[in-house]
Design an enzyme around this catalytic site. Sequence first.
Site, PDB file in Angstrom:
ATOM      1  N   GLY A 214       2.744  -8.147   0.952  1.00 50.56           N
ATOM      2  CA  GLY A 214       3.856  -7.538   0.219  1.00 50.56           C
ATOM      3  C   GLY A 214       4.697  -8.573  -0.491  1.00 50.56           C
ATOM      4  N   ASN A 215       5.848  -8.165  -0.982  1.00 49.58           N
ATOM      5  CA  ASN A 215       6.753  -9.128  -1.612  1.00 49.58           C
ATOM      6  C   ASN A 215       8.198  -8.742  -1.289  1.00 49.58           C
ATOM      7  OD1 ASN A 215       7.832  -7.392  -3.866  1.00 49.58           O
ATOM      8  ND2 ASN A 215       5.635  -7.299  -4.327  1.00 49.58           N
TER       9      ASN A 215
END
Length: 406
Positions: A214-215
């Site tokens: 993810g980020n």
Amino acid sequence: MTDTSAPLVSLRGRRVILGVTGGIAAYKAVEVCRRLVDAGAHVAPVLTDDALRFVGALTFSALASEPARTSLFDGPDPIPHTRLGQSADLIVVAPATAKLLGKYAAGISDDLLTATLLATRAPVLVAPAMHTEMWEHPAVQENLTTLRRRGVHVVDPEAGRLAGGDEGEGRLADPARIVGAVAAALATGDLAGVRVLVTAGGTREPLDPVRFVGNRSSGKMGHAVADVAARRGAAVTLVTAADHPATDVVEVVRVETADEMADAVLGRFAEVDVVVMAAAVADFRPKATTAQKLKKHDGVPEVVLEPTPDILATLGERKQPHQVLVGFAAETEHVREHAATKLAAKRVDLMVANDVSAPDAGFEVDTNRAVLLYSSGSAEEIPLMPKPDLAGLILDRIVESLKGNQ
Ligand code: C5P
């Protein structure tokens, strides 16, 4: 997971009469009713005799804001149609049968719904639904031309499965589309009547059932753009990978992965005027995902990544001249140069570039600082400000761009 049934908001306090006529699609009017109520509207249902053959008045009475009405003569009010017609902010008829369209076009008033339609000055929307042969019949099409000429909004039917196993054009428009059209018809503000799709949040690309790549995107910027656009009258669809509650938008589509976001955005692109891709879409995802959780005792896995579909680049290829495309570029160095390269490569009209290495701008915080880069080659430095203010500024530029496209 894509959830298109999330609550819809933006019709707060508006009085909507929902007319239901007698076609098999009448059962879908239940969903239209629920969505209008979820969107904050005060809904007064009016069912024709034939509608009652397909659905019960009680269903609508239970879901709507007041009991369903079915007759000119069954209630205490001696003239219900004038009261309904005069107090309405809008009337939507879904489904609208060929019979209803014919009577309305000819000015015939022989039941509560047709009497109310003639007794109102409020905007009227009709969502026709019928078999393809009926839909294509010149009588029906001419009635629709007449109604359109008089300012009636028509939510065109879709192609798909019809009653009796047939396929073709004539299926009632999706309830979300009907509610979106209601919101657009009632909107005021400089984005009234403009259909805006906004993406938000960081996508999550699964590695196994419990882990993902993810980020740090929080979705705050995208949600701010969606909220401010809705407050300025746009019919907003928010495609979000963030957990925030969405307020004041017409449709919320919750997604997790880049693939799900691509499906949601590309499937709606032809129907919108503006797309703001504020989401931080993962550029890479694990090539392989396992059905079961990766176990520590099996050793450290080697994760091989593969590219995700570039949604914005695909939109850039498909963009029509009337559409406005806005991208975001989160950079940690050479912000302007990298963003300018992306602006050209993805064929967007406006790229909002920000330096996400600064502690007070970009991911997770409530403020942002940006450089706006335009396809004309010009640039505008925007100082640090709250994200809703930056959203407003971006939308100002979008309004100018839409005017330029006219
Ligand atoms: O190339 P980069 O990921 O930095 O580009 C950022 C812009 O492209 C953002 O507007 C983002 O929403 C969009 N994007 C996309 N699909 C991807 C990656 C980014 O639409 N797979």
